[in-house]
Design an enzyme around this catalytic site. Structure first.
Site, PDB file in Angstrom:
ATOM      1  N   ASP A  12      48.845  29.613  41.187  1.00  0.00           N
ATOM      2  CA  ASP A  12      48.842  28.210  40.791  1.00  0.00           C
ATOM      3  C   ASP A  12      47.436  27.647  40.982  1.00  0.00           C
ATOM      4  O   ASP A  12      46.902  27.659  42.092  1.00  0.00           O
ATOM      5  CB  ASP A  12      49.848  27.440  41.646  1.00  0.00           C
ATOM      6  N   ASP A 106      48.349  26.437  33.876  1.00  0.00           N
ATOM      7  CA  ASP A 106      47.694  26.668  35.170  1.00  0.00           C
ATOM      8  C   ASP A 106      48.533  27.420  36.193  1.00  0.00           C
ATOM      9  O   ASP A 106      48.145  27.492  37.362  1.00  0.00           O
ATOM     10  CB  ASP A 106      47.246  25.337  35.762  1.00  0.00           C
ATOM     11  N   GLU A 107      49.657  27.973  35.800  1.00  0.00           N
ATOM     12  CA  GLU A 107      50.431  28.759  36.765  1.00  0.00           C
ATOM     13  C   GLU A 107      51.218  29.861  36.068  1.00  0.00           C
ATOM     14  O   GLU A 107      51.572  29.750  34.901  1.00  0.00           O
ATOM     15  CB  GLU A 107      51.355  27.875  37.605  1.00  0.00           C
TER      16      GLU A 107
END
Length: 358
Positions: A12, A106-107
């Site tokens: 993350d 983003d993860e």
């Protein structure tokens, strides 16, 4: 749990959008930054850690964020930049494993049980991946490492920012028991309140409940709650996960009530949704209208077809039909949106139509 526990990493990025802005503009470094619209009806899309210290959070109205942090600096989002950084990050992931399940820009989950580096320690891999991301992008990432997805995602929050945390197989059940149910991934505020109303406040409380009772109150989700209370989650990491829906929304500068002005707001949303579907080669058969009133109460209305929506014109017609059914509105409307779901590739949709003789 399988005989041989999986090794799963949840990666993350730390305050991703805001961190990219601080990286690219030295004047923003060390400052409370919010990515989003600064106007009165704007919304915070992401907040830097400096802003979070004042209680600024994503999805917070801009006016509330400014009240909490008068020195807050708003910057407009640059999605093409974020997408390019995301591509760089995912290219790094691919150096370690083909089993990558993106959750957002983003993860992602990575299954490194068997990996391209032949490294037996997932913690070592996570540290190396984070170092490679920092070297390549100048941004930090946090990682959670465990034997299932539920615990790996929980773990990634424990050493943020720029850290990692591991939950080993013998630690899982005890770790879950001490958590408040509101901390469980998959249990939102409303469900946590319902659980609290049943006297269920912690993982230990949840574990004490019969599965039948949880299913009685929460349906299919009750079975999931029963499992995660025991730190069990058998979901595999699914590479190239197909997107389930695509949507767009707009927030008005002033509340709107009339059909024409609400429909005008829907127009660009419909165009964005259909343009994405065309680029991605997808068709969907369920259209959903989203309306948020001035008091932030939100409702959705959906219409499902037997076949896929044929084009932007049909999506517009369905959206307008759903909108008319809500009129007259009980109060002003601050936001409208539209989404298309039950998505399938165009070739698959055409094949289904031929099979049905359509």
């Amino acid at each position: 749990m399988p005989a041989e526990p999986r090794k799963i990493i949840h990666l993350d990025m730390d305050a991703f959008y805001a961190s990219v802005e601080q990286r690219d503009d030295p004047a923003l470094r060390g400052q409370p930054v919010a990515v989003g619209g600064a106007r009165e009806r704007g919304v915070v899309m992401a907040a830097s850690y400096e802003a979070r210290q004042f209680g600024v959070r994503s999805a917070m109205p801009a006016v509330v964020a400014r009240r909490k942090c008068p020195a807050l600096l708003f910057v407009p989002p640059r999605f093409e930049v974020y997408k390019e950084v995301s591509r760089q990050i995912h290219a790094i992931f691919a150096e370690y494993t083909p089993l990558i399940e993106p959750l957002s820009l983003d993860e992602a989950y990575l299954d490194v049980t068997e990996n391209l580096k032949a490294e037996p320690l997932a913690t070592r891999l996570a540290a190396e991946i984070r170092a490679r991301i920092l070297e390549k992008t100048g941004l930090t990432a946090s990682a959670g490492i465990s034997y299932n997805k539920f615990l790996a995602k929980l773990a990634s929050d424990y050493r943020k920012p720029n850290g990692q945390f591991v939950i080993r197989p013998h630690q899982g059940p005890g770790f879950v028991e001490g958590l408040a149910v509101g901390q469980f991934h998959g249990i939102g505020a409303a469900t946590a309140a319902r659980l609290n109303g049943l006297g269920i406040f912690t993982g230990a409380d949840l574990r004490a409940q019969p599965e039948a009772l949880l299913r009685q109150h929460f349906g299919k989700a009750g079975g999931y709650y029963y499992a995660i209370a025991r730190a069990e989650d058998h979901r595999p990491v699914v590479a190239d996960r197909q997107r389930k829906s695509v949507g767009a929304e707009t927030t008005f500068e002033n509340d709107r009530r009339e059909f024409d002005e609400l429909a005008d707001g829907l127009g660009p949303c419909i165009a964005k949704v259909w343009a994405h579907c065309e680029r991605a080669g997808l068709l969907g058969r369920t259209a959903t209208l989203k309306v948020k009133y001035a008091d932030f109460q939100q409702i959705t209305r959906s219409r499902s077809l037997t076949g896929p929506v044929a084009g932007a014109e049909q999506l517009t017609a369905i959206s307008h039909e759903l909108l008319r059914a809500l009129l007259p509105v009980p109060q002003g409307v601050r936001l409208v949106g539209v989404s298309l779901s039950n998505l399938v590739p165009v070739a698959e949709a055409v094949g289904q139509q031929l099979a049905l003789g359509l």
